[in-house]
Design a protein around this motif. Structure first.
Motif, PDB file in Angstrom:
ATOM      1  N   LEU A 118      33.702  19.835 -32.430  1.00  0.00           N
ATOM      2  CA  LEU A 118      33.829  19.461 -33.926  1.00  0.00           C
ATOM      3  C   LEU A 118      33.476  18.579 -34.204  1.00  0.00           C
ATOM      4  O   LEU A 118      33.075  18.105 -35.330  1.00  0.00           O
ATOM      5  CB  LEU A 118      35.086  20.532 -34.207  1.00  0.00           C
ATOM      6  CG  LEU A 118      35.053  21.748 -33.805  1.00  0.00           C
ATOM      7  CD1 LEU A 118      37.032  21.719 -34.783  1.00  0.00           C
ATOM      8  CD2 LEU A 118      34.387  22.697 -35.132  1.00  0.00           C
ATOM      9  N   ALA A 119      33.957  17.443 -33.454  1.00  0.00           N
ATOM     10  CA  ALA A 119      34.102  16.126 -34.411  1.00  0.00           C
ATOM     11  C   ALA A 119      32.627  15.517 -34.143  1.00  0.00           C
ATOM     12  O   ALA A 119      31.870  14.676 -34.943  1.00  0.00           O
ATOM     13  CB  ALA A 119      34.471  14.747 -33.749  1.00  0.00           C
ATOM     14  N   ARG A 120      31.934  15.870 -32.541  1.00  0.00           N
ATOM     15  CA  ARG A 120      30.666  15.133 -32.773  1.00  0.00           C
ATOM     16  C   ARG A 120      29.619  16.284 -33.873  1.00  0.00           C
ATOM     17  O   ARG A 120      28.761  15.249 -34.281  1.00  0.00           O
ATOM     18  CB  ARG A 120      29.984  15.559 -31.025  1.00  0.00           C
ATOM     19  CG  ARG A 120      30.804  15.003 -30.273  1.00  0.00           C
ATOM     20  CD  ARG A 120      29.953  14.802 -28.115  1.00  0.00           C
ATOM     21  NE  ARG A 120      30.146  16.039 -28.744  1.00  0.00           N
ATOM     22  CZ  ARG A 120      31.587  16.725 -27.551  1.00  0.00           C
ATOM     23  NH1 ARG A 120      32.048  15.198 -27.064  1.00  0.00           N
ATOM     24  NH2 ARG A 120      31.858  18.201 -27.315  1.00  0.00           N
ATOM     25  N   MET A 121      29.934  17.399 -33.863  1.00  0.00           N
ATOM     26  CA  MET A 121      29.051  18.166 -34.800  1.00  0.00           C
ATOM     27  C   MET A 121      29.064  17.641 -36.494  1.00  0.00           C
ATOM     28  O   MET A 121      27.877  17.167 -37.641  1.00  0.00           O
ATOM     29  CB  MET A 121      29.745  19.293 -35.450  1.00  0.00           C
ATOM     30  CG  MET A 121      28.306  20.235 -35.413  1.00  0.00           C
ATOM     31  SD  MET A 121      29.332  22.361 -35.615  1.00  0.00           S
ATOM     32  CE  MET A 121      28.918  22.486 -33.826  1.00  0.00           C
ATOM     33  N   GLY A 122      30.739  16.585 -36.420  1.00  0.00           N
ATOM     34  CA  GLY A 122      31.114  16.742 -37.986  1.00  0.00           C
ATOM     35  C   GLY A 122      29.632  15.024 -38.288  1.00  0.00           C
ATOM     36  O   GLY A 122      28.892  14.448 -39.341  1.00  0.00           O
ATOM     37  N   GLU A 123      29.868  14.281 -37.159  1.00  0.00           N
ATOM     38  CA  GLU A 123      28.862  13.240 -36.797  1.00  0.00           C
ATOM     39  C   GLU A 123      27.238  13.285 -37.432  1.00  0.00           C
ATOM     40  O   GLU A 123      27.245  12.711 -38.106  1.00  0.00           O
ATOM     41  CB  GLU A 123      29.319  12.351 -35.104  1.00  0.00           C
ATOM     42  CG  GLU A 123      27.711  10.977 -35.625  1.00  0.00           C
ATOM     43  CD  GLU A 123      28.221  10.493 -34.504  1.00  0.00           C
ATOM     44  OE1 GLU A 123      28.146   9.168 -33.562  1.00  0.00           O
ATOM     45  OE2 GLU A 123      29.224  10.290 -33.240  1.00  0.00           O
ATOM     46  N   ALA A 124      27.244  14.585 -36.488  1.00  0.00           N
ATOM     47  CA  ALA A 124      25.478  14.186 -37.127  1.00  0.00           C
ATOM     48  C   ALA A 124      25.102  15.528 -38.241  1.00  0.00           C
ATOM     49  O   ALA A 124      23.879  15.190 -38.571  1.00  0.00           O
ATOM     50  CB  ALA A 124      25.335  16.799 -36.138  1.00  0.00           C
ATOM     51  N   HIS A 125      26.954  15.954 -38.569  1.00  0.00           N
ATOM     52  CA  HIS A 125      26.283  16.324 -39.927  1.00  0.00           C
ATOM     53  C   HIS A 125      26.463  15.256 -41.129  1.00  0.00           C
ATOM     54  O   HIS A 125      25.208  15.056 -42.489  1.00  0.00           O
ATOM     55  CB  HIS A 125      27.324  17.337 -40.282  1.00  0.00           C
ATOM     56  CG  HIS A 125      26.877  18.647 -40.235  1.00  0.00           C
ATOM     57  ND1 HIS A 125      25.842  19.535 -40.549  1.00  0.00           N
ATOM     58  CD2 HIS A 125      27.373  19.428 -39.056  1.00  0.00           C
ATOM     59  CE1 HIS A 125      25.779  20.693 -40.434  1.00  0.00           C
ATOM     60  NE2 HIS A 125      26.568  20.671 -38.715  1.00  0.00           N
ATOM     61  N   THR A 126      27.243  14.109 -41.223  1.00  0.00           N
ATOM     62  CA  THR A 126      26.786  12.740 -41.486  1.00  0.00           C
ATOM     63  C   THR A 126      26.063  12.322 -41.993  1.00  0.00           C
ATOM     64  O   THR A 126      25.449  12.309 -43.060  1.00  0.00           O
ATOM     65  CB  THR A 126      28.288  11.878 -41.130  1.00  0.00           C
ATOM     66  OG1 THR A 126      29.163  12.464 -40.917  1.00  0.00           O
ATOM     67  CG2 THR A 126      28.546  10.898 -41.955  1.00  0.00           C
ATOM     68  N   LYS A 127      25.120  12.090 -39.980  1.00  0.00           N
ATOM     69  CA  LYS A 127      23.604  11.853 -40.464  1.00  0.00           C
ATOM     70  C   LYS A 127      22.736  12.518 -40.939  1.00  0.00           C
ATOM     71  O   LYS A 127      21.533  11.765 -41.457  1.00  0.00           O
ATOM     72  CB  LYS A 127      23.138  10.993 -39.154  1.00  0.00           C
ATOM     73  CG  LYS A 127      24.286  10.267 -38.211  1.00  0.00           C
ATOM     74  CD  LYS A 127      23.579   8.786 -38.265  1.00  0.00           C
ATOM     75  CE  LYS A 127      24.969   7.765 -37.624  1.00  0.00           C
ATOM     76  NZ  LYS A 127      25.517   6.531 -37.736  1.00  0.00           N
ATOM     77  N   LEU A 128      23.063  13.750 -41.533  1.00  0.00           N
ATOM     78  CA  LEU A 128      22.348  14.630 -42.322  1.00  0.00           C
ATOM     79  C   LEU A 128      21.967  13.987 -43.445  1.00  0.00           C
ATOM     80  O   LEU A 128      21.376  14.713 -44.167  1.00  0.00           O
ATOM     81  CB  LEU A 128      21.885  15.664 -41.742  1.00  0.00           C
ATOM     82  CG  LEU A 128      21.189  15.911 -40.214  1.00  0.00           C
ATOM     83  CD1 LEU A 128      21.074  17.495 -39.349  1.00  0.00           C
ATOM     84  CD2 LEU A 128      20.009  16.053 -40.178  1.00  0.00           C
ATOM     85  N   HIS A 134      24.774  15.709 -44.729  1.00  0.00           N
ATOM     86  CA  HIS A 134      25.982  17.458 -45.193  1.00  0.00           C
ATOM     87  C   HIS A 134      27.072  16.571 -45.060  1.00  0.00           C
ATOM     88  O   HIS A 134      28.156  17.164 -44.563  1.00  0.00           O
ATOM     89  CB  HIS A 134      25.310  17.804 -43.922  1.00  0.00           C
ATOM     90  CG  HIS A 134      24.248  18.603 -44.434  1.00  0.00           C
ATOM     91  ND1 HIS A 134      23.632  19.344 -42.541  1.00  0.00           N
ATOM     92  CD2 HIS A 134      22.682  18.279 -44.594  1.00  0.00           C
ATOM     93  CE1 HIS A 134      22.370  19.560 -42.904  1.00  0.00           C
ATOM     94  NE2 HIS A 134      22.323  19.013 -44.173  1.00  0.00           N
ATOM     95  N   PHE A 135      27.797  15.775 -46.492  1.00  0.00           N
ATOM     96  CA  PHE A 135      28.477  15.303 -46.229  1.00  0.00           C
ATOM     97  C   PHE A 135      29.761  16.088 -45.839  1.00  0.00           C
ATOM     98  O   PHE A 135      31.199  15.946 -45.863  1.00  0.00           O
ATOM     99  CB  PHE A 135      28.758  14.299 -47.495  1.00  0.00           C
ATOM    100  CG  PHE A 135      27.845  13.522 -47.714  1.00  0.00           C
ATOM    101  CD1 PHE A 135      27.643  12.612 -46.386  1.00  0.00           C
ATOM    102  CD2 PHE A 135      27.371  12.542 -48.342  1.00  0.00           C
ATOM    103  CE1 PHE A 135      26.781  11.524 -45.871  1.00  0.00           C
ATOM    104  CE2 PHE A 135      26.396  11.626 -48.076  1.00  0.00           C
ATOM    105  CZ  PHE A 135      25.880  11.057 -46.962  1.00  0.00           C
ATOM    106  N   GLU A 136      29.934  16.973 -47.169  1.00  0.00           N
ATOM    107  CA  GLU A 136      31.019  17.984 -47.914  1.00  0.00           C
ATOM    108  C   GLU A 136      31.479  18.951 -46.537  1.00  0.00           C
ATOM    109  O   GLU A 136      32.244  19.302 -45.682  1.00  0.00           O
ATOM    110  CB  GLU A 136      30.776  19.182 -48.486  1.00  0.00           C
ATOM    111  CG  GLU A 136      31.706  20.209 -49.061  1.00  0.00           C
ATOM    112  CD  GLU A 136      31.042  20.721 -50.154  1.00  0.00           C
ATOM    113  OE1 GLU A 136      31.901  21.996 -50.100  1.00  0.00           O
ATOM    114  OE2 GLU A 136      29.734  21.031 -51.245  1.00  0.00           O
ATOM    115  N   GLU A 137      29.893  19.282 -44.869  1.00  0.00           N
ATOM    116  CA  GLU A 137      30.619  20.589 -44.083  1.00  0.00           C
ATOM    117  C   GLU A 137      31.226  18.899 -43.286  1.00  0.00           C
ATOM    118  O   GLU A 137      31.453  19.305 -42.759  1.00  0.00           O
ATOM    119  CB  GLU A 137      28.760  20.392 -44.036  1.00  0.00           C
ATOM    120  CG  GLU A 137      29.078  20.861 -42.221  1.00  0.00           C
ATOM    121  CD  GLU A 137      29.768  22.018 -42.472  1.00  0.00           C
ATOM    122  OE1 GLU A 137      30.287  23.202 -41.576  1.00  0.00           O
ATOM    123  OE2 GLU A 137      29.515  23.541 -42.960  1.00  0.00           O
ATOM    124  N   ALA A 138      30.608  18.028 -42.865  1.00  0.00           N
ATOM    125  CA  ALA A 138      30.639  17.037 -42.276  1.00  0.00           C
ATOM    126  C   ALA A 138      32.260  16.655 -42.441  1.00  0.00           C
ATOM    127  O   ALA A 138      33.654  16.978 -41.349  1.00  0.00           O
ATOM    128  CB  ALA A 138      30.259  15.288 -42.244  1.00  0.00           C
TER     129      ALA A 138
END
Length: 658
Positions: free
Chosen positions: A267-277, A279-283
């Motif tokens: 989940l943490a790694r997925m949050g980093e990917a969404h941050t870079k994209l 997608h702040f709310e999802e991250a």
């Protein structure tokens, strides 16, 4: 069965856990089995291992509670006097326990103790020649080095394991996957992410092949780690959508098997990917989900919490909220230092450096820069040392060149220098010739020794088929005569003797006690064949230490066979074979006698054309380096000079091992 605990393959996924535990129904059921005094301890150890593998993952506190029970039981039995087979079993279980303890200390950032327990496990397995499991422990040790980013120490361990397991990749499918995953980890630490992904995918193929035959939780757990590592590589390659895909694959497995820590990391790694994209709310939702997992707080899982806290720091930095970014990053960085995870500490230090540069807190930025540089330097000490030595050598050379030019300007000094140089050259030449001659002499001696050893093994393998053929022929005779019970008894003893022969055929020397045991087996087999028409007696002189005396194997058997077949050929009963080992003037002698018809004057044993005896005599000549080696053959006579038997004796070359 494969006992060594499953490999903790990714340095950034190793967990910190507490020593507290709680009971559950599975452990309660297991304890009933452990209290049963009728169940053998080896069965209990296997039961503990099966429960660990099938009901718990490596981030479950009960896994380590059970390992403590397993270790205590294995150690108790390992210290007892056991049969050779049982001692090997208990040694393997004890090594398994030590390997898990080593990983525990690694997770708790206690490197000295981690290495000590890795080495204890490796030493035990090497002592019992359990190399397949020894190399798994070596891979665990490599994982520890990788976590510390000491790849120079990790890489030789990985390649040694791969070299061993590649001999039979089908048999060692799971172990191959461990080694391949470790290779992926090393490549990613060197920023070669595409190669890392290719090795992870190969490892997953091996995991799938193994899981198809052995459906255990750990295999799925390790497969999830591979998916997580692939996601990590795609994030570093800035292919964030691919990272999300592979994190989703990891999540599907970790949620299925209840591996909360690995779920949190995915989940943490997925949050980093969404941050870079962007997608702040999802991250943020993903990071908060991790921090809200109660099991992580109970388990004190600093790694997952540190990853998510640093993730929130990165998220707020990307959003432009530098105060929150600094708060979360500082907290995450502090937690990363507790984990001992170098990669995570570098990530935290770099993020704090960037934030403090933005906020113009240059003193703090400098502190983070120095910390980052210190970590990087600690991973490159050997490379830096090599570069320094290279520069120092170049400097010394240039300095000598300069001094030489200055001195050469002085006429008197030039003469002296030439004389010194000429003398040195002659000395170097003489030394070179001497060492070249000595080296060649040693090579020839070694080659001669190896040639002789190969010849000895060839001779003994020539003899063994001859003996085996005769024994099989004897078994066939019993079967044809419908002596079924005798045939079964004969076959049982023959199989034991055959195993001894096969094991000893690869040895240049065996102990006298092993040779006597083979003789006893051989004579008991012959008694069955000859319907017990003869007895035998084996006598070893009291002064002889049968364990310390080492001699070439199977030297005596052909002469004993000759005594039975030819010496007792005319007897229907009351035959007697006597065998005697004795020392005379520090020389070891063998003597076999029978109470049969004796030798005819023209048919002495020295002229006998038996293949086995011919080979044996050639072996004796090679061992003693004496072409005139004599096998003494004599008739035994009574007081009236009547022949009442025959006797053969000869010296046996031996080694005394003190």
């Amino acid at each position: 069965m494969f006992k060594i605990p499953k490999l903790l393959v990714l340095a950034f996924s190793i967990l910190f856990f507490s020593s507290s535990y709680s009971q559950d129904k599975t452990i309660d059921s297991l304890k009933i089995v452990l209290r049963n005094t009728k169940v053998h301890d080896t069965t209990k150890l296997q039961a503990i291992s099966d429960v660990m593998d099938n009901y718990y993952s490596l981030d479950d506190k009960n896994y380590y509670y059970l390992n403590t029970i397993l270790g205590n039981l294995a150690l108790k039995n390992y210290k007892k006097g056991n049969t050779f087979k049982e001692q090997i079993i208990y040694a393997e279980w004890l090594a398994a326990h030590y390997s898990i303890v080593a990983n525990r200390y690694s997770q708790k950032a206690m490197p000295e103790k981690a290495l000590a327990y890795h080495d204890k496990a490796i030493a035990i397995l090497r002592s019992i020649k359990s190399y397949d499991e020894m190399y798994v422990v070596s891979l665990n040790k490599a994982a520890f080095y990788a976590k510390m980013e000491k790849n120079k120490e990790a890489i030789p361990l990985i390649y040694a394991a791969l070299k061993f397991y590649e001999k039979d990749p089908v048999k060692y499918a799971e172990q191959m996957s461990y080694a391949l995953t470790m290779m992926a980890n090393v490549y990613s630490s060197q920023n070669q992410y595409e190669k890392a992904i290719s090795y992870d995918l190969k490892a997953i193929g091996y995991y799938d092949a193994f899981y198809a035959k052995n459906s255990i939780t750990h295999t799925l757990y390790l497969k999830a780690l591979c998916y997580g590592h692939i996601a990590f590589c795609y994030t570093r390659m800035k292919e964030y959508n691919q990272s999300i895909i592979y994190n989703s694959k990891a999540l599907a497995i970790t949620k299925k098997i209840g591996a909360d820590s690995q779920t949190a990391q995915a989940l943490a790694r997925m949050g980093e990917a969404h941050t870079k994209l962007g997608h702040f709310e999802e991250a943020e939702k993903l990071y908060q989900e991790v921090l809200g997992m109660k099991s992580l707080t109970v388990e004190n899982d600093n790694l997952s919490i540190a990853m998510s806290t640093l993730g929130l720091g990165l998220l707020n930095f990307e959003k432009g909220d530098l105060d929150k970014a600094n708060l979360y990053s500082a907290k995450g960085f502090a937690l990363s230092k507790e984990t001992g995870n170098i990669a995570l500490q570098k990530q935290g230090a770099d993020l704090l450096y960037t934030i403090n540069i933005k906020t113009k807190n240059f003193e703090k930025a400098l502190e983070m820069y120095k910390y980052y540089e210190k970590i990087v330097d600690s991973t490159q000490i050997l490379e830096a040392k090599g570069a320094f030595e290279k520069q120092q050598l170049q400097y010394d050379f240039e300095k000598k060149e300069l001094n030489y030019k200055l001195v050469s300007q002085k006429k008197a000094a030039v003469k002296n220098n030439w004389l010194i140089a000429l003398s040195g050259a002659i000395l170097v030449l003489l030394l070179g010739v001497y060492f070249y001659y000595r080296n060649n002499k040693q090579k020839h001696a070694i080659a001669g020794l190896e040639k002789n050893q190969i010849k000895q093994k060839l001779l003994i393998t020539q003899m063994n088929p001859h003996f085996i053929f005769n024994s099989i022929d004897n078994i066939q005779g019993l079967i044809h005569d419908k002596k079924d019970s005798d045939a079964v008894n004969y076959l049982s003893k023959f199989s034991k003797l055959t195993r001894q022969i096969l094991e000893n055929s690869n040895e240049n020397y065996i102990s006298l006690s092993e040779e006597v045991e083979m003789i006893e087996n051989y004579l008991s087999i012959q008694q069955l064949l000859y319907s017990n028409k003869f007895d035998y007696k084996i006598e070893v002189e009291d002064a002889i230490d049968t364990e310390a005396i080492l001699l070439p194997p199977m030297l005596t058997q052909p002469f004993i066979e000759n005594a039975i077949k030819h010496g007792l050929g005319n007897k229907d009963k009351n035959g007697m074979i006597e065998i005697h080992f004795y020392l005379k003037e520090s020389k070891l002698f063998f003597e076999v006698s029978d109470n049969g018809k004796g030798f005819d004057a023209e048919k002495k044993v020295t002229n006998h054309k038996s293949l086995a005896m011919t080979i044996t005599k050639e072996r004796l000549v090679n061992y003693t380096k004496n072409a005139d080696f004599i096998v003494q053959a004599d008739n035994i006579k009574d007081t009236d000079e009547n022949i009442v038997g025959a006797k053969i004796s000869f010296e046996i070359p031996y080694i005394y091992e003190n």
